[in-house]
Design a protein around this motif. Structure first.
Motif, mmCIF file in Angstrom:
data_model
loop_
_atom_site.group_PDB
_atom_site.id
_atom_site.type_symbol
_atom_site.label_atom_id
_atom_site.label_comp_id
_atom_site.label_asym_id
_atom_site.label_seq_id
_atom_site.Cartn_x
_atom_site.Cartn_y
_atom_site.Cartn_z
ATOM 1 N N ASN A 11 0.828 -1.266 0.003
ATOM 2 C CA ASN A 11 0.095 -0.087 0.116
ATOM 3 C C ASN A 11 0.787 1.214 -0.010
ATOM 4 O O ASN A 11 0.575 2.261 -0.548
ATOM 5 N N LYS A 12 1.790 1.092 0.623
ATOM 6 C CA LYS A 12 2.859 2.223 0.888
ATOM 7 C C LYS A 12 3.484 2.806 -0.296
ATOM 8 O O LYS A 12 3.692 3.767 -1.067
ATOM 9 N N ALA A 13 3.952 1.426 -1.066
ATOM 10 C CA ALA A 13 4.591 1.576 -2.436
ATOM 11 C C ALA A 13 3.653 1.952 -3.555
ATOM 12 O O ALA A 13 4.016 3.196 -4.204
ATOM 13 N N TRP A 14 2.133 1.637 -3.440
ATOM 14 C CA TRP A 14 1.355 2.031 -4.396
ATOM 15 C C TRP A 14 1.110 3.534 -4.224
ATOM 16 O O TRP A 14 0.977 4.429 -5.102
ATOM 17 N N SER A 15 1.000 4.139 -2.956
ATOM 18 C CA SER A 15 0.463 5.588 -2.574
ATOM 19 C C SER A 15 1.768 6.373 -3.253
ATOM 20 O O SER A 15 1.537 7.261 -3.733
ATOM 21 N N GLU A 16 2.911 5.997 -2.886
ATOM 22 C CA GLU A 16 4.193 6.725 -3.540
ATOM 23 C C GLU A 16 4.080 6.740 -4.950
ATOM 24 O O GLU A 16 4.472 7.691 -5.555
ATOM 25 N N SER A 17 3.920 5.792 -5.406
ATOM 26 C CA SER A 17 3.749 5.772 -7.163
ATOM 27 C C SER A 17 2.827 6.662 -7.669
ATOM 28 O O SER A 17 3.011 7.133 -8.517
ATOM 29 N N LYS A 18 1.765 6.673 -7.078
ATOM 30 C CA LYS A 18 0.807 7.469 -7.495
ATOM 31 C C LYS A 18 1.236 8.945 -7.294
ATOM 32 O O LYS A 18 1.061 9.815 -8.306
ATOM 33 N N LEU A 19 1.724 9.354 -6.033
ATOM 34 C CA LEU A 19 2.311 10.822 -5.871
ATOM 35 C C LEU A 19 3.300 11.078 -6.862
ATOM 36 O O LEU A 19 3.481 12.224 -7.129
ATOM 37 N N GLN A 20 4.117 10.026 -7.150
ATOM 38 C CA GLN A 20 5.090 10.401 -8.121
ATOM 39 C C GLN A 20 4.541 10.798 -9.616
ATOM 40 O O GLN A 20 5.411 11.886 -10.222
ATOM 41 N N LEU A 21 3.574 10.336 -9.856
ATOM 42 C CA LEU A 21 2.786 10.786 -11.170
ATOM 43 C C LEU A 21 2.030 12.176 -10.825
ATOM 44 O O LEU A 21 1.940 12.795 -11.886
ATOM 45 N N ASP A 22 1.525 12.312 -9.731
ATOM 46 C CA ASP A 22 0.748 13.604 -9.587
ATOM 47 C C ASP A 22 0.793 13.906 -8.001
ATOM 48 O O ASP A 22 0.044 13.077 -7.327
ATOM 49 N N GLN A 23 1.293 14.998 -7.809
ATOM 50 C CA GLN A 23 1.595 15.238 -6.400
ATOM 51 C C GLN A 23 0.048 15.425 -5.749
ATOM 52 O O GLN A 23 -0.056 15.164 -4.606
ATOM 53 N N ASP A 24 -0.759 15.994 -6.594
ATOM 54 C CA ASP A 24 -1.987 16.366 -5.860
ATOM 55 C C ASP A 24 -3.218 15.213 -6.064
ATOM 56 O O ASP A 24 -4.442 15.081 -5.933
ATOM 57 N N TYR A 25 -2.754 13.960 -6.481
ATOM 58 C CA TYR A 25 -3.722 12.553 -6.643
ATOM 59 C C TYR A 25 -4.498 12.597 -5.485
ATOM 60 O O TYR A 25 -5.730 12.279 -5.650
ATOM 61 N N PHE A 26 -4.070 12.475 -4.478
ATOM 62 C CA PHE A 26 -4.999 12.162 -3.099
ATOM 63 C C PHE A 26 -5.714 13.203 -2.735
ATOM 64 O O PHE A 26 -6.852 13.188 -2.424
ATOM 65 N N LYS A 27 -4.990 14.380 -2.895
ATOM 66 C CA LYS A 27 -5.660 15.452 -2.456
ATOM 67 C C LYS A 27 -7.127 15.874 -3.348
ATOM 68 O O LYS A 27 -7.988 16.367 -2.792
ATOM 69 N N ASN A 28 -6.930 15.519 -4.562
ATOM 70 C CA ASN A 28 -8.057 15.790 -5.369
ATOM 71 C C ASN A 28 -9.047 14.693 -5.601
ATOM 72 O O ASN A 28 -10.235 14.797 -5.428
ATOM 73 N N MET A 29 -8.515 13.538 -5.169
ATOM 74 C CA MET A 29 -9.410 12.246 -4.924
ATOM 75 C C MET A 29 -10.261 12.321 -3.844
ATOM 76 O O MET A 29 -11.447 12.081 -3.591
ATOM 77 N N ALA A 30 -9.641 12.918 -2.760
ATOM 78 C CA ALA A 30 -10.447 13.097 -1.199
ATOM 79 C C ALA A 30 -11.433 14.328 -1.466
ATOM 80 O O ALA A 30 -12.218 14.023 -0.551
ATOM 81 N N LYS A 31 -11.570 15.221 -2.099
ATOM 82 C CA LYS A 31 -12.543 16.111 -2.426
ATOM 83 C C LYS A 31 -13.830 15.641 -2.440
ATOM 84 O O LYS A 31 -14.713 15.864 -1.615
ATOM 85 N N ASP A 32 -14.354 14.621 -3.300
ATOM 86 C CA ASP A 32 -15.373 14.234 -3.609
ATOM 87 C C ASP A 32 -15.508 13.113 -4.462
ATOM 88 O O ASP A 32 -14.460 12.670 -5.019
ATOM 89 N N GLN A 33 -16.700 12.344 -4.563
ATOM 90 C CA GLN A 33 -16.713 11.252 -5.824
ATOM 91 C C GLN A 33 -17.870 11.653 -6.606
ATOM 92 O O GLN A 33 -18.899 12.099 -6.120
ATOM 93 N N SER A 34 -17.834 11.364 -7.974
ATOM 94 C CA SER A 34 -18.999 11.232 -8.826
ATOM 95 C C SER A 34 -18.665 10.239 -9.656
ATOM 96 O O SER A 34 -18.573 10.370 -11.063
ATOM 97 N N PRO A 35 -18.962 8.878 -9.193
ATOM 98 C CA PRO A 35 -18.642 7.777 -10.342
ATOM 99 C C PRO A 35 -20.081 7.637 -11.064
ATOM 100 O O PRO A 35 -21.245 8.129 -10.771
ATOM 101 N N GLU A 36 -19.790 7.200 -12.389
ATOM 102 C CA GLU A 36 -20.792 6.935 -13.323
ATOM 103 C C GLU A 36 -21.483 5.884 -13.290
ATOM 104 O O GLU A 36 -22.746 5.579 -13.747
ATOM 105 N N TYR A 37 -20.674 4.613 -12.597
ATOM 106 C CA TYR A 37 -21.359 3.393 -12.627
ATOM 107 C C TYR A 37 -21.420 2.781 -11.220
ATOM 108 O O TYR A 37 -20.838 3.010 -10.192
ATOM 109 N N LEU A 38 -22.492 2.088 -11.104
ATOM 110 C CA LEU A 38 -22.787 1.125 -9.710
ATOM 111 C C LEU A 38 -22.349 -0.356 -10.349
ATOM 112 O O LEU A 38 -23.218 -0.591 -11.228
ATOM 113 N N TRP A 39 -21.545 -0.939 -9.599
ATOM 114 C CA TRP A 39 -21.329 -2.206 -10.068
ATOM 115 C C TRP A 39 -21.774 -3.227 -9.028
ATOM 116 O O TRP A 39 -21.627 -3.119 -7.645
#
Ligand code: CO
Length: 209
Positions: A11-39
Protein backbone atom coordinates in the motif's frame (compact mmCIF):
# COMPACT_ATOMS: atom_id res chain seq x y z
CA UNK A 1 0.18 -15.69 -1.07
CA UNK A 2 1.03 -12.33 0.44
CA UNK A 3 1.65 -12.08 4.16
CA UNK A 4 -0.61 -9.56 5.88
CA UNK A 5 2.34 -7.22 6.60
CA UNK A 6 3.17 -7.27 2.91
CA UNK A 7 -0.22 -5.76 2.12
CA UNK A 8 0.61 -2.67 4.18
CA UNK A 9 4.02 -2.38 2.54
CA UNK A 10 2.47 -2.71 -0.91
CA UNK A 11 0.00 0.00 0.00
CA UNK A 12 2.83 2.37 0.90
CA UNK A 13 4.59 1.67 -2.38
CA UNK A 14 1.34 2.15 -4.32
CA UNK A 15 0.59 5.47 -2.63
CA UNK A 16 4.13 6.69 -3.39
CA UNK A 17 3.88 5.62 -7.02
CA UNK A 18 0.65 7.60 -7.42
CA UNK A 19 2.25 10.70 -5.87
CA UNK A 20 5.22 10.41 -8.18
CA UNK A 21 2.91 10.76 -11.17
CA UNK A 22 0.72 13.44 -9.61
CA UNK A 23 1.52 15.29 -6.39
CA UNK A 24 -2.15 16.20 -5.90
CA UNK A 25 -3.58 12.74 -6.69
CA UNK A 26 -4.97 12.04 -3.22
CA UNK A 27 -5.76 15.69 -2.49
CA UNK A 28 -8.04 15.77 -5.53
CA UNK A 29 -9.42 12.27 -4.91
CA UNK A 30 -10.37 13.13 -1.33
CA UNK A 31 -12.52 16.11 -2.35
CA UNK A 32 -15.56 14.24 -3.61
CA UNK A 33 -16.76 11.28 -5.63
CA UNK A 34 -18.93 11.32 -8.75
CA UNK A 35 -18.81 7.78 -10.15
CA UNK A 36 -20.77 7.06 -13.32
CA UNK A 37 -21.31 3.39 -12.58
CA UNK A 38 -22.77 1.21 -9.87
CA UNK A 39 -21.27 -2.27 -9.99
CA UNK A 40 -23.14 -5.18 -8.41
CA UNK A 41 -20.77 -8.13 -8.57
CA UNK A 42 -19.81 -11.41 -6.95
CA UNK A 43 -17.54 -11.47 -3.88
CA UNK A 44 -15.27 -13.90 -5.73
CA UNK A 45 -11.65 -12.71 -5.39
CA UNK A 46 -10.98 -13.35 -9.06
CA UNK A 47 -13.43 -10.72 -10.30
CA UNK A 48 -12.05 -7.35 -9.14
CA UNK A 49 -14.30 -4.83 -10.91
CA UNK A 50 -11.79 -1.96 -11.12
CA UNK A 51 -9.01 -4.10 -12.48
CA UNK A 52 -10.99 -5.99 -15.14
CA UNK A 53 -12.51 -2.74 -16.46
CA UNK A 54 -9.29 -0.78 -16.07
CA UNK A 55 -11.12 1.77 -13.92
CA UNK A 56 -9.54 4.27 -11.56
CA UNK A 57 -10.60 4.98 -8.00
CA UNK A 58 -13.61 7.29 -8.10
CA UNK A 59 -15.20 5.77 -11.21
CA UNK A 60 -17.24 2.96 -9.71
CA UNK A 61 -19.57 2.65 -6.73
CA UNK A 62 -19.56 -0.99 -5.68
CA UNK A 63 -21.67 -3.64 -3.98
CA UNK A 64 -20.51 -7.24 -3.95
CA UNK A 65 -22.13 -10.30 -2.45
CA UNK A 66 -22.10 -14.04 -3.06
CA UNK A 67 -23.33 -14.64 -6.63
CA UNK A 68 -24.20 -10.97 -7.27
CA UNK A 69 -27.80 -11.16 -6.14
CA UNK A 70 -30.42 -8.40 -6.02
CA UNK A 71 -32.67 -9.49 -3.16
CA UNK A 72 -35.63 -7.25 -2.34
CA UNK A 73 -35.20 -7.65 1.45
CA UNK A 74 -31.45 -6.92 1.43
CA UNK A 75 -31.22 -3.52 3.14
CA UNK A 76 -27.50 -3.37 2.44
CA UNK A 77 -27.91 -3.72 -1.33
CA UNK A 78 -31.01 -1.49 -1.45
CA UNK A 79 -29.23 1.27 0.47
CA UNK A 80 -26.31 1.10 -1.95
CA UNK A 81 -28.66 1.21 -4.95
CA UNK A 82 -30.65 4.11 -3.51
CA UNK A 83 -27.58 6.19 -2.69
CA UNK A 84 -25.93 5.42 -6.03
CA UNK A 85 -29.05 6.30 -8.02
CA UNK A 86 -30.52 9.20 -6.03
CA UNK A 87 -27.42 10.64 -4.37
CA UNK A 88 -24.58 10.02 -6.79
CA UNK A 89 -26.88 9.89 -9.84
CA UNK A 90 -24.95 7.09 -11.54
CA UNK A 91 -25.79 6.74 -15.24
CA UNK A 92 -25.36 2.96 -15.36
CA UNK A 93 -26.02 0.03 -13.05
CA UNK A 94 -24.10 -3.12 -13.96
CA UNK A 95 -24.99 -6.54 -12.55
CA UNK A 96 -22.01 -8.74 -13.32
CA UNK A 97 -21.94 -12.50 -12.83
CA UNK A 98 -19.12 -14.85 -13.72
CA UNK A 99 -18.95 -18.34 -15.19
CA UNK A 100 -18.21 -21.21 -12.79
CA UNK A 101 -19.50 -19.16 -9.85
CA UNK A 102 -19.28 -21.06 -6.54
CA UNK A 103 -22.57 -19.60 -5.31
CA UNK A 104 -24.35 -20.79 -8.44
CA UNK A 105 -22.76 -24.24 -8.16
CA UNK A 106 -23.89 -24.42 -4.52
CA UNK A 107 -27.44 -23.62 -5.58
CA UNK A 108 -27.42 -26.56 -8.00
CA UNK A 109 -26.30 -29.04 -5.37
CA UNK A 110 -28.47 -30.67 -2.71
CA UNK A 111 -25.99 -30.40 0.12
CA UNK A 112 -26.74 -28.09 3.02
CA UNK A 113 -24.25 -25.41 4.08
CA UNK A 114 -26.03 -23.94 7.08
CA UNK A 115 -26.83 -20.24 7.02
CA UNK A 116 -25.65 -19.94 3.42
CA UNK A 117 -28.59 -22.10 2.30
CA UNK A 118 -30.89 -19.12 2.83
CA UNK A 119 -28.87 -16.85 0.57
CA UNK A 120 -28.36 -19.48 -2.12
CA UNK A 121 -32.09 -20.23 -1.99
CA UNK A 122 -32.64 -17.13 -4.16
CA UNK A 123 -30.65 -18.83 -6.93
CA UNK A 124 -32.51 -22.11 -6.44
CA UNK A 125 -35.73 -20.23 -7.23
CA UNK A 126 -34.28 -19.19 -10.61
CA UNK A 127 -33.12 -22.77 -11.19
CA UNK A 128 -36.59 -24.11 -10.45
CA UNK A 129 -38.12 -21.52 -12.78
CA UNK A 130 -36.07 -22.89 -15.69
CA UNK A 131 -35.86 -26.56 -14.70
CA UNK A 132 -36.98 -27.71 -18.15
CA UNK A 133 -34.12 -25.84 -19.84
CA UNK A 134 -31.59 -27.50 -17.53
CA UNK A 135 -32.95 -30.99 -18.07
CA UNK A 136 -31.93 -30.62 -21.73
CA UNK A 137 -28.27 -29.77 -20.98
CA UNK A 138 -26.13 -32.84 -20.31
CA UNK A 139 -22.83 -31.16 -19.34
CA UNK A 140 -22.66 -30.04 -15.70
CA UNK A 141 -20.39 -27.07 -16.38
CA UNK A 142 -22.73 -25.91 -19.15
CA UNK A 143 -25.68 -26.17 -16.75
CA UNK A 144 -23.79 -24.06 -14.20
CA UNK A 145 -22.90 -21.44 -16.80
CA UNK A 146 -26.48 -21.35 -18.08
CA UNK A 147 -27.72 -20.67 -14.55
CA UNK A 148 -25.03 -17.98 -14.15
CA UNK A 149 -26.53 -16.20 -17.18
CA UNK A 150 -30.18 -16.76 -16.26
CA UNK A 151 -29.51 -15.52 -12.73
CA UNK A 152 -27.93 -12.29 -14.01
CA UNK A 153 -31.03 -11.67 -16.15
CA UNK A 154 -33.21 -12.33 -13.09
CA UNK A 155 -31.20 -9.88 -10.95
CA UNK A 156 -31.51 -7.14 -13.58
CA UNK A 157 -35.26 -7.81 -13.58
CA UNK A 158 -35.26 -7.60 -9.78
CA UNK A 159 -33.71 -4.12 -10.06
CA UNK A 160 -36.60 -2.98 -12.28
CA UNK A 161 -39.00 -4.26 -9.60
CA UNK A 162 -37.65 -1.81 -7.00
CA UNK A 163 -39.39 1.51 -6.43
CA UNK A 164 -35.90 3.07 -6.40
CA UNK A 165 -35.24 2.28 -10.07
CA UNK A 166 -38.83 2.98 -11.13
CA UNK A 167 -38.74 6.40 -9.44
CA UNK A 168 -35.37 7.23 -10.98
CA UNK A 169 -36.58 6.25 -14.44
CA UNK A 170 -39.55 8.60 -14.01
CA UNK A 171 -37.69 11.53 -12.44
CA UNK A 172 -34.23 11.32 -14.02
CA UNK A 173 -34.70 9.12 -17.09
CA UNK A 174 -31.76 7.10 -15.72
CA UNK A 175 -29.98 4.78 -14.99
CA UNK A 176 -29.49 2.29 -17.79
CA UNK A 177 -29.29 -1.28 -16.43
CA UNK A 178 -26.79 -3.80 -17.76
CA UNK A 179 -26.43 -7.55 -17.23
CA UNK A 180 -22.89 -8.80 -17.83
CA UNK A 181 -21.01 -12.02 -17.36
CA UNK A 182 -17.27 -12.41 -16.83
CA UNK A 183 -15.28 -15.36 -18.17
CA UNK A 184 -12.52 -16.40 -15.75
CA UNK A 185 -10.81 -18.34 -18.56
CA UNK A 186 -10.45 -15.44 -20.98
CA UNK A 187 -10.67 -12.33 -18.79
CA UNK A 188 -13.46 -11.05 -21.03
CA UNK A 189 -16.84 -9.53 -20.20
CA UNK A 190 -19.95 -10.31 -22.21
CA UNK A 191 -23.10 -8.20 -22.40
CA UNK A 192 -26.26 -10.25 -21.81
CA UNK A 193 -28.89 -7.54 -21.57
CA UNK A 194 -29.32 -3.76 -21.60
CA UNK A 195 -32.46 -2.26 -20.09
CA UNK A 196 -33.18 1.40 -20.84
CA UNK A 197 -35.25 3.72 -18.63
CA UNK A 198 -38.94 3.37 -19.41
CA UNK A 199 -38.71 -0.28 -20.38
CA UNK A 200 -41.65 -2.54 -19.61
CA UNK A 201 -42.02 -3.68 -16.01
CA UNK A 202 -44.02 -6.79 -15.12
CA UNK A 203 -47.49 -5.59 -14.02
CA UNK A 204 -47.54 -6.85 -10.41
CA UNK A 205 -44.28 -5.00 -9.70
CA UNK A 206 -45.25 -1.69 -11.27
CA UNK A 207 -45.64 1.20 -8.81
CA UNK A 208 -47.78 4.26 -9.25
CA UNK A 209 -45.23 6.98 -8.60
CO1 CO B 1 -19.18 -16.08 -7.80
Amino acid sequence: MKAIKQLLLENKAWSESKLQLDQDYFKNMAKDQSPEYLWIGCSDSRVPESEITNSDPGQMFVHRNIANLVVHTDLNLLSVVQYAVEGLKVKHVIVCGHYNCGGIRAAMSNSSMGLLDNWVRNIKDTYALHEKTFSQISSESERVNKLVELSVLEQVKNLTHTSIIQKAWKDLNAPILHGWVYDLNTGLLKNLVTVAPGSNIDTPYRYQL
